[in-house]
Write an enzyme that holds these catalytic residues in place. Structure first.
Site, PDB file in Angstrom:
ATOM      1  N   SER A  36       0.842  -1.200   0.000  1.00 10.12           N
ATOM      2  CA  SER A  36       0.000   0.000   0.000  1.00 10.12           C
ATOM      3  C   SER A  36       0.874   1.246   0.000  1.00 10.12           C
ATOM      4  CB  SER A  36      -0.930   0.003   1.222  1.00 10.12           C
ATOM      5  OG  SER A  36      -0.188   0.199   2.411  1.00 10.12           O
ATOM      6  N   GLU A  39       2.376   4.920   4.661  1.00 12.76           N
ATOM      7  CA  GLU A  39       3.244   4.313   5.670  1.00 12.76           C
ATOM      8  C   GLU A  39       2.624   4.378   7.066  1.00 12.76           C
ATOM      9  OE1 GLU A  39       4.984   8.566   5.475  1.00 12.76           O
ATOM     10  OE2 GLU A  39       3.688   7.235   4.307  1.00 12.76           O
ATOM     11  N   LYS A 127     -21.098  -1.669  -8.377  1.00 11.12           N
ATOM     12  CA  LYS A 127     -21.118  -0.512  -9.270  1.00 11.12           C
ATOM     13  C   LYS A 127     -20.508  -0.806 -10.638  1.00 11.12           C
ATOM     14  CE  LYS A 127     -21.255   2.726  -5.421  1.00 11.12           C
ATOM     15  NZ  LYS A 127     -21.596   1.653  -4.458  1.00 11.12           N
TER      16      LYS A 127
END
Length: 329
Positions: A36, A39, A127
């Site tokens: 990701s 941090e 969606k």
């Protein structure tokens, strides 16, 4: 399936990622890589999991192919959760949404094939079915890229899991409604006619893992989900959390927002099968014989479209769902 395996979770510090990590640890994997951009979220998650040595935190962005290619080395399974998801933000910044949700997905596919990942599981959204907003369009592109990728490799299989709203995830409505009610404020609602599919986070992850285990490659597994009117959900929250009547302010539908969500469109239903009491499975229009032979015994779905306003919970069932999700404590 996951014992002694190396697993990569993109967007792994989010609500889905943390619950998925918690469940995967029970399988005794060799390593779980949390990929990701933030941090601070990684530090928080590392502490929440007591610095578990099985977890490896990697700063990176799915937009960056080199970072993704490095993160997928020696990986057995990839769970692709990273995405820009907030509908108004995606409407306002479509270029950024495209980079993350489409180019990022392409990077995951390319890197996984290069590094001979066994299986890639893409987490999609309702969606993506009959999309009218930019977020839904990019997730629909992502689904199509994933399904088509099965023709690009004989060693890596790609599947999609499609679900609706999960209670309590980052940015979701229920925590916002609850906060407004507890503070005695008006509850903001975009339309009193609006309906949505809902599932608890634990239910969603259980279904995600089950589908990831049984899939061959090329399928879109659709979670069967309960739905309700949002105004009914607010009423139940108010009855349980406040001694005063809750005031609701209708603020109007936001750009790109639907009144009702769709999990299986009318164009997908002719090649959608009832897999179990928990899933439907959408087969590709040009599937392999291997894929079709596995599912040939299943019944076709009885509906033309699987839409949220067709399967409404009453307030008793809404209350039961909210209690299960921990929102009425």
């Amino acid at each position: 399936m996951y014992q002694n395996k190396v697993i990569l979770i993109t967007g792994g510090t989010g609500s889905w990622g943390q619950e998925l990590t918690r469940n995967l640890l029970a399988y005794n994997p060799k390593e779980i890589r949390i990929f990701s951009r933030n941090e601070f979220s990684q530090v928080y998650m590392q502490q929440a999991f007591n610095n578990n040595s099985c977890l490896k935190f990697i700063i990176g962005d799915v937009r960056d192919f080199q970072a993704v290619e490095e993160a997928t080395k020696n990986v057995d399974y990839v769970f692709h959760l990273a995405a820009l998801k907030h509908v108004p933000i995606c409407e306002a910044q479509p270029g950024e949404t495209l980079k993350t949700n489409v180019i990022g997905t392409e990077n995951i596919i390319r890197a996984s094939i290069i590094n001979r990942v066994q299986k890639v599981i893409d987490v999609s959204t309702d969606k993506a079915a009959e999309p009218i907003n930019f977020y839904g369009m990019t997730k629909s592109f992502g689904e199509k890229l994933m399904i088509q990728a099965n023709s690009l490799s004989e060693t890596t299989s790609f599947i999609c899991i499609r679900g609706g709203n999960v209670l309590g995830t980052n940015g979701s409505a229920v925590p916002i409604f609850k906060k407004q009610i507890l503070l005695g404020k008006e509850v903001t609602l975009t339309s009193k006619e609006m309906t949505r599919f809902f599932l608890t986070i634990s239910e969603a992850i259980n279904l995600l893992l089950k589908a990831s285990e049984v899939a061959i490659g090329g399928e879109i597994f659709v979670m069967k989900m309960n739905a309700c009117r949002i105004i009914d959900l607010i009423d139940v929250l108010g009855q349980n959390l406040s001694s005063n009547p809750v005031k609701v302010k209708d603020v109007g539908i936001r750009p790109g927002e639907k009144l009702h969500e769709v999990l299986v469109s009318q164009y997908e239903s002719p090649h959608t099968l009832k897999y179990s009491d928990q899933y439907y499975v959408i087969l590709p229009t040009h599937p392999s014989y291997k894929l079709y032979s596995k599912y040939q015994h299943l019944e076709k779905v009885p509906f033309i479209k699987y839409q949220s306003n067709d399967y409404l919970m009453n307030q008793e069932n809404i209350e039961r769902m909210l209690k299960k999700g921990g929102f009425l404590q």
